[in-house]
Design a protein around this motif. Structure first.
Motif, PDB file in Angstrom:
ATOM      1  N   MET A  79      52.819  42.010  43.384  1.00 27.59           N
ATOM      2  CA  MET A  79      51.936  40.847  43.219  1.00 27.59           C
ATOM      3  C   MET A  79      50.506  41.326  42.930  1.00 27.59           C
ATOM      4  O   MET A  79      50.003  42.198  43.632  1.00 27.59           O
ATOM      5  CB  MET A  79      51.969  39.998  44.505  1.00 27.59           C
ATOM      6  CG  MET A  79      51.317  38.648  44.339  1.00 27.59           C
ATOM      7  SD  MET A  79      51.317  37.699  45.864  1.00 27.59           S
ATOM      8  CE  MET A  79      52.965  37.073  45.916  1.00 27.59           C
ATOM      9  N   SER A  80      49.887  40.746  41.933  1.00 23.92           N
ATOM     10  CA  SER A  80      48.542  41.187  41.557  1.00 23.92           C
ATOM     11  C   SER A  80      47.511  40.718  42.582  1.00 23.92           C
ATOM     12  O   SER A  80      47.774  39.840  43.410  1.00 23.92           O
ATOM     13  CB  SER A  80      48.193  40.627  40.183  1.00 23.92           C
ATOM     14  OG  SER A  80      47.954  39.239  40.296  1.00 23.92           O
TER      15      SER A  80
ATOM     16  N   LEU B 251      38.537  34.724  40.263  1.00 22.48           N
ATOM     17  CA  LEU B 251      39.682  34.745  39.332  1.00 22.48           C
ATOM     18  C   LEU B 251      39.288  34.852  37.870  1.00 22.48           C
ATOM     19  O   LEU B 251      40.166  34.945  37.008  1.00 22.48           O
ATOM     20  CB  LEU B 251      40.520  33.459  39.487  1.00 22.48           C
ATOM     21  CG  LEU B 251      41.249  33.247  40.793  1.00 22.48           C
ATOM     22  CD1 LEU B 251      42.070  31.957  40.725  1.00 22.48           C
ATOM     23  CD2 LEU B 251      42.167  34.407  41.108  1.00 22.48           C
ATOM     24  N   ARG B 252      38.022  34.823  37.588  1.00 22.95           N
ATOM     25  CA  ARG B 252      37.602  34.752  36.177  1.00 22.95           C
ATOM     26  C   ARG B 252      38.333  35.791  35.328  1.00 22.95           C
ATOM     27  O   ARG B 252      38.318  36.980  35.626  1.00 22.95           O
ATOM     28  CB  ARG B 252      36.092  34.947  36.072  1.00 22.95           C
ATOM     29  CG  ARG B 252      35.611  34.708  34.669  1.00 22.95           C
ATOM     30  CD  ARG B 252      34.139  34.939  34.497  1.00 22.95           C
ATOM     31  NE  ARG B 252      33.835  34.924  33.078  1.00 22.95           N
ATOM     32  CZ  ARG B 252      32.693  35.304  32.567  1.00 22.95           C
ATOM     33  NH1 ARG B 252      31.735  35.739  33.336  1.00 22.95           N
ATOM     34  NH2 ARG B 252      32.502  35.266  31.266  1.00 22.95           N
TER      35      ARG B 252
ATOM     36  N   HIS C  16      44.917  38.986  41.982  1.00 23.42           N
ATOM     37  CA  HIS C  16      44.623  37.566  41.748  1.00 23.42           C
ATOM     38  C   HIS C  16      45.668  36.667  42.398  1.00 23.42           C
ATOM     39  O   HIS C  16      45.336  35.660  43.021  1.00 23.42           O
ATOM     40  CB  HIS C  16      44.575  37.277  40.246  1.00 23.42           C
ATOM     41  CG  HIS C  16      43.270  37.666  39.623  1.00 23.42           C
ATOM     42  ND1 HIS C  16      42.992  37.468  38.312  1.00 23.42           N
ATOM     43  CD2 HIS C  16      42.166  38.240  40.159  1.00 23.42           C
ATOM     44  CE1 HIS C  16      41.766  37.898  38.052  1.00 23.42           C
ATOM     45  NE2 HIS C  16      41.259  38.389  39.157  1.00 23.42           N
TER      46      HIS C  16
ATOM     47  N   ILE D 251      45.231  33.761  45.253  1.00 21.74           N
ATOM     48  CA  ILE D 251      45.692  32.378  45.036  1.00 21.74           C
ATOM     49  C   ILE D 251      46.632  31.964  46.169  1.00 21.74           C
ATOM     50  O   ILE D 251      46.549  30.848  46.697  1.00 21.74           O
ATOM     51  CB  ILE D 251      46.386  32.272  43.664  1.00 21.74           C
ATOM     52  CG1 ILE D 251      45.365  32.446  42.539  1.00 21.74           C
ATOM     53  CG2 ILE D 251      47.099  30.940  43.509  1.00 21.74           C
ATOM     54  CD1 ILE D 251      45.975  32.657  41.161  1.00 21.74           C
ATOM     55  N   ASP D 252      47.519  32.870  46.543  1.00 19.76           N
ATOM     56  CA  ASP D 252      48.444  32.580  47.641  1.00 19.76           C
ATOM     57  C   ASP D 252      47.700  32.377  48.957  1.00 19.76           C
ATOM     58  O   ASP D 252      48.049  31.499  49.753  1.00 19.76           O
ATOM     59  CB  ASP D 252      49.439  33.740  47.791  1.00 19.76           C
ATOM     60  CG  ASP D 252      50.698  33.492  46.977  1.00 19.76           C
ATOM     61  OD1 ASP D 252      50.643  32.654  46.062  1.00 19.76           O
ATOM     62  OD2 ASP D 252      51.728  34.132  47.266  1.00 19.76           O
TER      63      ASP D 252
ATOM     64  N   LEU E  90      36.890  31.000  44.775  1.00 18.55           N
ATOM     65  CA  LEU E  90      38.119  31.447  44.092  1.00 18.55           C
ATOM     66  C   LEU E  90      37.914  31.475  42.577  1.00 18.55           C
ATOM     67  O   LEU E  90      38.359  32.399  41.890  1.00 18.55           O
ATOM     68  CB  LEU E  90      39.274  30.504  44.458  1.00 18.55           C
ATOM     69  CG  LEU E  90      40.672  30.928  44.034  1.00 18.55           C
ATOM     70  CD1 LEU E  90      41.079  32.265  44.654  1.00 18.55           C
ATOM     71  CD2 LEU E  90      41.707  29.853  44.416  1.00 18.55           C
TER      72      LEU E  90
END
Lengths: 107, 611
Positions: free
Chosen positions: A1-2, A90-91, A4, A8-9, A86
């Motif tokens: 999992m990255s 996340l950009r 980012h 998000i999680d 966030l």
């Protein structure tokens, strides 16, 4: 999992899941999930009958979301700051070139 | 103050850019045509470059850039959907957060970084852009406006009214209740791709019987007399999964979805017929309600559902409105055009541009994309040492093409500006003979590399339209379906009720122009006049002079899985990958015979993606 995806999680677990219970307890329902025999028409009047143009800047995201939710959805206000953070984390520069053949792209 | 306004559509599907000057449409193109990635959703840098070049301007000449979506409202919808379905919906949230928070929220910065100028960047709501794209380029000073699609921010259906430069939204229906998403759910369930397979589902409908229509009305969608509707979300998966439908949907229709490229059975034909019937019913009821609300005689439409030309044809025949105009780029690509026009008229208060002289609307025949000069085409041929014949006389050229068509040959026709929107309208088209019963099969197998149950579309001389079709008006954008005239029809001996082999049914001649006549005797008509596209009109006229038939087969210049060609290089590559016989680019004519073996070998090695 990255990295980012982990962020998000984490947002989902820390901010969205706890809010679900709060909203449920308050009886908040954001949209109907089916027919309603009690109404004659499913049309609704627009919030603003004139098409609107606005600016959206990432630096103003928190202020814009606060303005959006302050009156209509105050229960969502705790999400404002974490969402703005966030968005900065996340950009990304680009999105995927191909689309899923199985689902209409809705976001 | 006058000025240029650039509209941008991106990050959903079919990214595009469009440029308007003082409310006049100057240029527009989809990004997929440049990147060669079908429905490319990425930032449309190539389309932007093209628009600026077409107007001979620099980015600093732009008065504003307008993005066709209100990201804040989309974020609002996604968050509320996630909250309504949590703890399910984590996968949807992951995908949505990356797209919305990682990319779309930063769109203004991305645009300014790319253009390298501090230009104002405005955002408009998705359906406002669709409404603007339907009304402003239309021929009407006043019209009722209907937009239907999957979803934008919240709205999925908008009813409105346009008068001069002003648009007023009257009523709307919000997500998750969406006619577009309902149709897409059936598209996937029948084994087709979302966003491109809807057209196939519509084409499959005439083979089926609408035996599921009552079930759909009873279980999936509650339709009110005024055309408003709600879906029963229990049967759909898109709120909390990455699938359109769920177990309940499968149970309702007797089993799982057809896998992609699976063999179509009676169930899929009947599902297609059923959802098409329900869709038409909703569109008609919405239109009827809108007519009552506005009192208008004119209707304009946009949004993905407006590409359902069968429903459009039925709407026209209903007589609810005297006049109907549909944005040819009705899907998300057209949002770029609508956004730019909305800013011009609503934000900057510019009056609507007059209709260009001799043209029936303000869309400029939707020939808004790149064109290539004779010198550029010649340079391409020269550099690649490709054999060609130069035919500068337009009459001779049209006669040569007509001769080839009449002899059963298939011709690639690369002519002037590229079309804006999903249909090829004689700018980037493949042409064939509609009289030949073999044309449909030959063109499908040799050119499109797939057998299809869908007939091709006819391009007919506008002046001869009534001779061939039951249509009393122009249809320049191939967005109206009309019946082939009764006296031209042939009896159909075998229907899909007699056999499970769809192709047996497809191969029967159904009229004296069988390649463009569907199972139910309908056709997706494009009318062509000399003002909109003189070169294409000349070709059809020459074909009429040879054969007495002022109709040709017109299909998009591409192979399966590929966007329509843009440049001479794309066109030549497609020509060599297929069994097309002749390629005409401007005044240059290339025969397949005699092309270099190295080009043919390279083309043979390329594979085709499923479409």
């Amino acid at each position: 999992m990255s990295d980012h995806e982990q962020r998000i999680d984490r947002f989902f677990d820390r901010h969205l899941l706890p809010l679900v219970n709060v909203l449920e307890a308050a009886g908040v329902r954001h949209f109907p999930a089916g027919a309603d025999p009690g109404v004659e028409s499913y049309y609704r009047a627009p919030d603003d009958p004139a098409p609107a143009l606005k600016t959206i800047e990432p630096t103003e995201l928190a202020a814009d979301l606060t303005a959006l939710w302050a009156t209509a959805d105050p229960a969502l206000l705790p999400l404002v700051e974490p969402l703005a953070e966030l968005a900065m984390d996340l950009r990304e520069e680009e999105t995927e070139a191909t689309l899923s053949p199985f689902i209409y792209v809705m976001f | 103050m006058s000025g240029y306004i650039l509209g941008i559509s991106a990050y959903y599907h079919d990214s595009s850019a469009a440029l308007v000057r003082d409310g006049e449409v100057i240029a527009a193109a989809q990004e997929e045509r440049f990147t060669r990635v079908k429905h490319d959703p990425r930032f449309p840098r190539n389309a932007i470059n093209y628009c600026l070049e077409a107007a001979f301007i620099e980015a600093e000449d732009l008065r504003a850039v307008v993005f066709y979506d209100d990201t804040l409202l989309t974020l609002d919808r996604v968050l509320k959907t996630t909250l309504a379905t949590a703890p399910r919906g984590r996968d949807n949230w992951r995908k949505a957060a990356r797209s919305l928070l990682g990319i779309k929220v930063h769109a203004a910065r991305r645009i300014r970084d790319y253009l390298q100028v501090p230009v104002p960047v405005l955002f408009t709501r998705h359906h406002d852009a669709h409404m603007a794209s339907a009304f402003y380029p239309s021929p009407f000073d006043e019209a009722a406006i209907l937009t239907l699609d999957g979803v934008g921010e919240w709205a999925t259906t908008n009813l409105g009214h346009g008068v001069d430069g002003a648009i007023r939204i009257l009523e709307q229906i919000d997500f998750p209740h969406s006619l577009g998403l309902l149709y897409s759910a059936f598209t996937v369930f029948c084994g087709f791709k979302v966003n491109s397979g809807e057209y196939k589902l519509m084409g499959l409908a005439p083979y089926g019987t609408p035996r599921y229509a009552d079930l759909i009305r009873r279980e999936l969608i509650d339709i009110r007399e005024d055309g408003s509707f709600r879906l029963n979300m229990r049967h759909f998966g898109y709120l909390d999964t990455l699938c359109m439908t769920g177990d309940a949907f499968e149970k309702l229709f007797g089993g799982p979805a057809l896998p992609p490229d699976g063999r179509i059975t009676r169930r899929e034909m009947d599902l297609a017929a059923s959802i098409q019937q329900v869709t038409e019913e909703v569109v008609l009821a919405c239109a009827k309600h809108l007519r009552r609300l506005t009192g208008s005689r004119n209707l304009v439409m946009a949004g993905g559902v407006a590409l359902n030309c069968v429903a459009n044809g039925r709407l026209l025949r209903s007589g609810l409105f005297e006049n109907l105009w549909i944005q040819p780029a009705a899907g998300d690509a057209g949002g770029a055009l609508g956004a730019a026009l909305l800013a011009a008229h609503r934000h900057f208060g510019l009056p609507r541009a007059p209709r260009p002289s001799g043209q029936s609307d303000r869309q400029r025949a939707s020939l808004l994309g790149p064109s290539f000069s004779e010198a550029e085409i010649h340079a391409f041929l020269d550099i690649n040492q490709l054999p060609f014949t130069h035919l500068p006389d337009p009459g001779q050229r049209a006669a040569l093409i007509a001769d080839h068509l009449a002899a059963g040959k298939v011709v690639g026709f690369f002519n002037g500006p590229m079309e804006f929107g999903p249909r090829a309208l004689g700018g980037r088209s493949i042409l064939g003979d509609p009289r030949n019963p073999e044309t449909q099969t030959v063109m499908n197998l040799k050119i499109k590399q797939r057998e299809s149950f869908r007939p091709f579309a006819p391009a007919v001389l506008e002046s001869a339209c009534g001779t061939w079709f039951e249509l009393d008006r122009a249809s320049p954008y191939m967005l109206l379906v009309a019946d082939v005239r009764a006296e031209r029809r042939l009896p159909i001996t075998k229907t899909s009720a007699d056999t499970d082999d769809l192709l047996e049914v497809v191969r029967q001649p159904r009229s004296d122009i069988p390649a463009v006549t569907h199972m139910d005797y309908s056709a997706r008509v494009q009318t062509v006049n000399p003002a909109d596209n003189p070169e294409f009109h000349r070709v059809i006229s020459a074909f009429e002079a040879r054969t007495g038939v002022g109709v040709v087969v017109n299909t998009s210049f591409n192979v399966r899985g590929e966007p329509i060609v843009c440049s001479p290089k794309d066109a030549y590559r497609c020509f060599m990958r297929t069994d097309m016989d002749l390629l005409v680019m401007g005044s240059y004519v290339l025969c397949k015979k005699g092309q270099p073996e190295r080009q043919a070998e390279r083309a043979r090695q390329e594979r085709f993606a499923p479409d």
